[in-house]
Design a protein around this motif. Structure first.
Motif, short mmCIF file in Angstrom:
data_model
loop_
_atom_site.label_atom_id
_atom_site.label_comp_id
_atom_site.label_asym_id
_atom_site.label_seq_id
_atom_site.Cartn_x
_atom_site.Cartn_y
_atom_site.Cartn_z
N LEU A 1 12.28 18.93 11.61
CA LEU A 1 11.91 17.86 10.67
C LEU A 1 12.21 16.49 11.27
CD1 LEU A 1 13.04 19.23 7.18
CD2 LEU A 1 10.71 18.81 7.97
N TYR A 2 13.36 16.37 11.92
CA TYR A 2 13.72 15.10 12.58
C TYR A 2 12.69 14.76 13.66
CZ TYR A 2 16.08 11.80 15.65
OH TYR A 2 16.37 10.71 16.44
N LEU A 3 12.30 15.75 14.44
CA LEU A 3 11.34 15.52 15.53
C LEU A 3 9.97 15.15 14.98
CD1 LEU A 3 12.48 18.47 17.81
CD2 LEU A 3 12.82 16.04 18.25
N PHE A 4 9.55 15.78 13.90
CA PHE A 4 8.28 15.41 13.27
C PHE A 4 8.29 13.94 12.85
CE2 PHE A 4 7.10 19.94 12.49
CZ PHE A 4 5.75 19.85 12.80
N ASP A 5 9.42 13.49 12.33
CA ASP A 5 9.53 12.13 11.81
C ASP A 5 9.66 11.07 12.90
OD1 ASP A 5 9.38 12.85 9.12
OD2 ASP A 5 11.54 13.11 8.93
N ASN A 6 10.13 11.45 14.08
CA ASN A 6 10.50 10.45 15.07
C ASN A 6 9.78 10.53 16.41
OD1 ASN A 6 13.03 8.91 13.88
ND2 ASN A 6 13.31 11.08 13.35
N PHE A 7 8.90 11.51 16.58
CA PHE A 7 8.19 11.64 17.85
C PHE A 7 6.68 11.72 17.62
CE2 PHE A 7 12.42 12.79 19.05
CZ PHE A 7 12.54 12.43 20.39
N ASN A 8 5.94 11.26 18.61
CA ASN A 8 4.49 11.35 18.59
C ASN A 8 4.09 12.73 19.11
OD1 ASN A 8 1.73 10.57 18.45
ND2 ASN A 8 1.77 10.12 20.64
N LEU B 1 9.39 24.78 6.26
CA LEU B 1 9.21 23.67 7.19
C LEU B 1 7.78 23.13 7.14
CD1 LEU B 1 10.01 21.85 9.57
CD2 LEU B 1 9.59 23.80 11.11
N ILE B 2 6.81 24.03 7.18
CA ILE B 2 5.40 23.62 7.13
C ILE B 2 5.10 22.91 5.81
CG2 ILE B 2 3.01 24.45 7.09
CD1 ILE B 2 4.01 26.81 8.85
N LYS B 3 5.60 23.46 4.72
CA LYS B 3 5.36 22.87 3.40
C LYS B 3 5.95 21.46 3.32
CE LYS B 3 5.75 23.96 -1.52
NZ LYS B 3 6.26 24.95 -2.51
N THR B 4 7.16 21.29 3.86
CA THR B 4 7.80 19.97 3.84
C THR B 4 7.05 18.96 4.69
OG1 THR B 4 9.97 21.01 3.52
CG2 THR B 4 9.96 18.73 4.30
N VAL B 5 6.62 19.39 5.88
CA VAL B 5 5.88 18.51 6.78
C VAL B 5 4.59 18.04 6.13
CG1 VAL B 5 4.54 18.48 8.93
CG2 VAL B 5 6.86 19.40 8.91
N ARG B 6 3.86 18.96 5.52
CA ARG B 6 2.60 18.58 4.88
C ARG B 6 2.83 17.72 3.64
NH1 ARG B 6 0.34 19.01 9.38
NH2 ARG B 6 -0.89 20.87 9.87
N SER B 7 3.96 17.89 2.95
CA SER B 7 4.25 17.05 1.78
C SER B 7 4.49 15.60 2.19
CB SER B 7 5.47 17.59 1.03
OG SER B 7 6.67 17.36 1.77
N LYS B 8 4.84 15.38 3.47
CA LYS B 8 5.04 14.03 3.99
C LYS B 8 3.74 13.44 4.53
CE LYS B 8 9.89 14.64 5.35
NZ LYS B 8 10.86 14.44 6.46
#
Length: 225
Positions: A37-44, A62-69
């Motif tokens: 989650l940290y890497l999704f938020d901070n890396f291209n 994890l997938i559900k949280t990423v897509r909710s963002k």
């Protein structure tokens, strides 16, 4: 191409990371959903490969949280589970494709390339922008019918430009694509690579479609044929 690989099996994580890096990908590996989650938020990231059987925050969560963002990074699911319900659920909550363990590395690479092309609006291995043709499988680049010799890094940048036609790409993004964190802030490697590309494109096409946006970066400006 930046790949996030989320796999809790240390040996498999190491093996896949090495194999993918050997064919030119940049791979950021982690074992936990929390770290992912940290890497999704901070890396291209260009694509994420996620194992469903993760400790703590599981793959599906994890997938559900990423897509909710509203993070739109293509996601490829790796799973040892043969239960079709897990596959359906992962796709329904936002995964783009899945691969069941064990799998062949060549199939994984093909799935990765297909997802990245699809996310950029291309459906085939051949990328075409204007008179430029780049084959992501054979790693050949042509202007019209002329084959143009590109170095590994020139090819990586040209592919990235073509996947992001008309989009502004900062020097920092291009440095991260090529060298990751090994490139210092005063490095001029991107300027050198872009200038070499420009000379080759000008020689074979008669035009220079890579524009410099002062203080911001570069942009490929050519219509997709």
């Amino acid at each position: 191409m930046n790949i996030l690989l989320v796999e809790d099996e240390s040996l498999l994580l190491h093996h896949l990371k090495c194999e993918l890096e050997n064919v030119g990908y940049r791979v950021i590996g982690c074992k936990k959903g929390e770290d992912a989650l940290y890497l999704f938020d901070n890396f291209n990231l260009d694509i994420a490969i996620i194992d469903l059987g993760l400790p703590g925050i599981g793959g599906l969560e994890l997938i559900k949280t990423v897509r909710s963002k509203d993070i739109k990074t293509p996601i490829l699911v790796l799973t040892a589970r043969s239960n079709w319900r897990d596959k359906v659920k992962s796709l329904n909550i936002g995964a783009d494709d899945y691969l069941v363990k064990p799998f062949e590395l060549e199939e994984l690479k093909a799935r990765i390339n297909a997802l990245v092309r699809r996310s950029a609006g291309f459906s085939k291995p051949l990328l075409t922008v204007g008179s430029f043709n780049l084959d992501t499988v054979s790693k050949k680049f042509k202007v019209n019918s002329d084959t143009v010799s590109l170095t590994k890094y020139e090819f990586m940048i040209m592919e990235f430009f073509m996947l992001n036609n008309h989009k502004l790409l900062s020097r920092a993004v291009l440095e991260d694509l090529v060298y990751g964190t090994n490139s210092g802030p005063e490095s001029n490697v991107i300027e050198v690579l872009v200038n070499r590309l420009r000379k080759k494109l000008l020689k074979h096409s008669g035009i220079n479609p890579i524009k410099t946006i002062r203080g911001e970066g570069y942009r490929l400006e050519w219509e997709i044929s």
